[in-house]
Design a protein around this motif. Structure first.
Motif, PDB file in Angstrom:
ATOM      1  N   ALA A   1       0.842  -1.213   0.000  1.00 54.96           N
ATOM      2  CA  ALA A   1       0.000   0.000   0.000  1.00 54.96           C
ATOM      3  C   ALA A   1       0.873   1.257   0.000  1.00 54.96           C
ATOM      4  N   ASP A   2       2.002   1.217   0.733  1.00 59.62           N
ATOM      5  CA  ASP A   2       2.941   2.357   0.719  1.00 59.62           C
ATOM      6  C   ASP A   2       3.487   2.574  -0.692  1.00 59.62           C
ATOM      7  N   MET A   3       3.820   1.460  -1.356  1.00 60.10           N
ATOM      8  CA  MET A   3       4.373   1.548  -2.702  1.00 60.10           C
ATOM      9  C   MET A   3       3.357   2.155  -3.670  1.00 60.10           C
ATOM     10  N   GLU A   4       2.106   1.704  -3.538  1.00 63.41           N
ATOM     11  CA  GLU A   4       1.044   2.245  -4.396  1.00 63.41           C
ATOM     12  C   GLU A   4       0.855   3.744  -4.142  1.00 63.41           C
ATOM     13  N   GLU A   5       0.973   4.127  -2.866  1.00 68.37           N
ATOM     14  CA  GLU A   5       0.847   5.547  -2.517  1.00 68.37           C
ATOM     15  C   GLU A   5       2.015   6.353  -3.101  1.00 68.37           C
TER      16      GLU A   5
ATOM     17  N   ASP B   1       4.032 -11.680 -16.858  1.00 63.72           N
ATOM     18  CA  ASP B   1       2.790 -11.374 -16.132  1.00 63.72           C
ATOM     19  C   ASP B   1       3.073 -10.477 -14.932  1.00 63.72           C
ATOM     20  N   MET B   2       4.192 -10.739 -14.258  1.00 65.90           N
ATOM     21  CA  MET B   2       4.582  -9.920 -13.103  1.00 65.90           C
ATOM     22  C   MET B   2       4.880  -8.476 -13.540  1.00 65.90           C
TER      23      MET B   2
ATOM     24  N   GLU C   1       0.378  -2.132 -14.494  1.00 66.83           N
ATOM     25  CA  GLU C   1      -1.005  -1.757 -14.140  1.00 66.83           C
ATOM     26  C   GLU C   1      -1.054  -0.903 -12.885  1.00 66.83           C
ATOM     27  N   LYS C   2      -0.078  -1.116 -12.013  1.00 63.23           N
ATOM     28  CA  LYS C   2      -0.008  -0.305 -10.782  1.00 63.23           C
ATOM     29  C   LYS C   2       0.500   1.107 -11.080  1.00 63.23           C
TER      30      LYS C   2
ATOM     31  N   GLY D   1       3.203  -0.034 -22.944  1.00 65.11           N
ATOM     32  CA  GLY D   1       3.100   1.203 -22.156  1.00 65.11           C
ATOM     33  C   GLY D   1       4.155   2.190 -22.598  1.00 65.11           C
ATOM     34  N   ASP D   2       4.099   3.408 -22.028  1.00 65.39           N
ATOM     35  CA  ASP D   2       5.064   4.458 -22.379  1.00 65.39           C
ATOM     36  C   ASP D   2       6.130   4.504 -21.288  1.00 65.39           C
ATOM     37  N   LEU D   3       7.035   3.508 -21.341  1.00 63.90           N
ATOM     38  CA  LEU D   3       7.968   3.306 -20.228  1.00 63.90           C
ATOM     39  C   LEU D   3       9.393   3.694 -20.576  1.00 63.90           C
ATOM     40  N   ILE D   4      10.190   3.919 -19.538  1.00 56.63           N
ATOM     41  CA  ILE D   4      11.644   3.981 -19.679  1.00 56.63           C
ATOM     42  C   ILE D   4      12.195   2.643 -19.194  1.00 56.63           C
TER      43      ILE D   4
END
Length: 541
Positions: A83-87, A187-188, A194-195, A238-241
């Protein structure tokens, strides 16, 4: 002329690396954590960075600083919760900052559920997730050595087999030949995407296609096929680095890794410049003066050969390297000047610059009096080995002062209160005693500070396309003191000229450039034909 690539956000970005254990402790246990990082987001927004690369925070027994992952989809309690990571991902976004995760895909921890299952029997569905060889106890499959010492094979008596580990015995290598392993990994990665993460740094990625029976570890025949498949299945959605750590990368391989078509990664970390100040054929502890002429040639080669065909990552520091101002600058009389000079040289080049925590303050190496103050396993092992070989203690400590990984890992220096404002408890490693002089609190108030200088450099990169797209030309290649180059884009030309020494140096370029517009300069007042120690200037024509 048609552009060779479409400009991506990460080509204009500046990335900041955080070593979470040493950044900010929020709960007084002496170890930095994710809530501590959240607390400091306003500081990072003020600096102007676009992304944070977070050293590993996934669940881990911490045998190798979190590079031994036991659960890819959870956070180690040392750093907080999922939850901290998501925050953190959410709040960083509010500050205009993306989060780059550090992923270790070459191996897991031996405490990962996959490996616990794999050890149960040869018929277990997870057995083939790892690399095994049948054998007889005491008769190793071959002579291969592990990166952290000892053989690369470990005997499992209940199976009558050895498993392969390129690093610690607690880091069994994954078998990338198995499509099920690859699917689990993809998948991971999609789950983290998605997060909302903004990208990934891929640890020792050039070693995933190993073929131990042929004694191949890096750059195995299937390497680029595996990376392209992973990119197709994950990153390209996705639009990732994405940045691969590739100690074995040369320019030609880097062109594959960072091809503008995006088929593999955005860029790689290559380390050719990092080994220049050690004795040839010896270890990193065996020090040698930096050959400036050679440094210029190495960096120029990467700049010119990747232009339009790939992308550079630009760095002086990371969690494994000593502080650059102590290494190639002057951390005494000219600390601020040399820190700024090194920043000008790096940020003027083509590529994505990485700032390691504290670099923007000009933080220095530490010199603890006794070996008992050090925490880094590599440092402690070297100390013991060299004492046994008869080296003088003073010589060993001199190497540690210059090269220990703990130089990068002392706590971030926030202010001049006890423990530099890093923790209210006892820090896991002591703070550098110079924190009362060198800290963020002081530098934020000083328009001439190293911090203010980095702020300005980051701003310039956003304002001038020549930083991102300009061609690189090395000037004065044989000059033993001056590092100078131009960047050219259409009618715009920029000169970067630096005195890479503690002695004055006459600059032969002065007359033709003296009327240009000074973008940034690390000394007050005008620059003259004779450059002061560590003087650096960036001029636009």
């Amino acid at each position: 002329m048609k552009k060779q690539y479409e400009k991506k956000w990460w080509q204009q970005a500046v990335v900041y690396q955080i070593y979470p254990r040493s950044f900010q402790d929020s709960n007084g246990d002496g170890i930095g954590d994710i809530p501590g990082i959240i607390e400091r987001l306003p500081y990072l927004e003020k600096l102007g960075i676009d992304a944070i690369w977070l050293s590993p925070v996934c669940k881990s027994p911490q045998d190798d600083n979190g590079y031994d992952i036991s659960d890819y989809q959870d956070i180690d309690p040392m750093f907080g919760t999922l939850a901290d990571m998501e925050e953190l991902i959410r709040k960083a976004k509010d500050h205009g900052i993306r989060i780059i995760m550090d992923l270790v895909l070459n191996h897991t921890s031996d405490e990962h559920p996959w490996f616990l299952e794999a050890k149960k029997s040869k018929d277990n569905p997870y057995h083939d997730y790892y690399v095994w060889e049948d054998g007889v106890e005491g008769e190793l499959p071959n002579e291969m050595k592990a990166g952290f010492g000892g053989p690369a094979w470990e005997w499992v008596p209940e199976l009558g087999q050895y498993y392969f580990h390129q690093f610690s015995v607690k880091q069994p290598d994954l078998n990338w030949e198995n499509p099920k392993v690859r699917r689990e990994i993809y998948d991971m990665i999609l789950w983290w995407m998605e997060k909302g993460v903004g990208g990934f740094r891929l640890d020792v990625i050039d070693q995933i296609a190993k073929e131990p029976d042929l004694e191949i570890t890096a750059n195995g025949p299937m390497l680029h096929a595996f990376i392209r498949e992973m990119s197709r299945e994950t990153f390209q959605k996705g639009d990732l680095i994405t940045v691969g750590e590739a100690w074995g990368a040369d320019v030609e391989r880097a062109k594959l890794y960072s091809h503008p078509n995006g088929s593999e990664f955005s860029m790689v970390f290559q380390f050719e410049h990092i080994g220049l100040d050690q004795q040839e054929g010896k270890e990193k502890w065996d020090l040698a003066p930096l050959p400036l002429v050679k440094l210029k040639k190495v960096l120029a080669k990467w700049q010119t050969e990747l232009h339009g065909k790939g992308w550079n990552s630009l760095f002086w520091n990371n969690h494994d390297l000593p502080r650059i101002v102590s290494r190639w600058g002057n951390d005494g009389k000219y600390r601020a000047e040399s820190a700024k000079m090194l920043a000008v040289l790096l940020h003027g080049m083509q590529g994505t610059p990485y700032i390691y925590q504290g670099e923007e303050l000009g933080m220095t190496n530490v010199q603890f009096e006794d070996i008992s103050h050090y925490r880094d396993i590599e440092t402690l092992n070297m100390y013991k080995e060299r004492l046994e070989k008869g080296y003088e203690k003073e010589d060993i400590m001199a190497s540690i002062y210059a090269r220990s990984r703990d130089n990068a890992r002392t706590p971030m220096q926030w202010d001049d209160t006890p423990n530099a404002g890093f923790t209210s408890g006892t820090p896991w490693i002591e703070v550098n005693p110079n924190y009362t002089r060198i800290n963020a609190g002081k530098e934020l108030e000083d328009p001439e500070s190293v911090f203010s200088f980095y702020q300005k450099l980051i701003r310039l990169r956003k304002e001038h396309p020549v930083f991102v797209e300009g061609e690189f030309h090395l000037l004065l290649p044989e000059d033993p003191q001056i590092f100078a180059y131009t960047r050219r884009l259409g009618d715009t030309e920029m000169l970067v000229c630096a005195n890479f020494s503690d002695q004055p140096a006459t600059c032969p370029l002065w007359k033709e450039w003296k009327d240009g517009r000074v973008l940034i300069h690390n000394y007050p007042g005008e620059y003259e034909e004779e450059l002061k120690p560590y003087e650096a200037v960036m001029i636009l024509l």
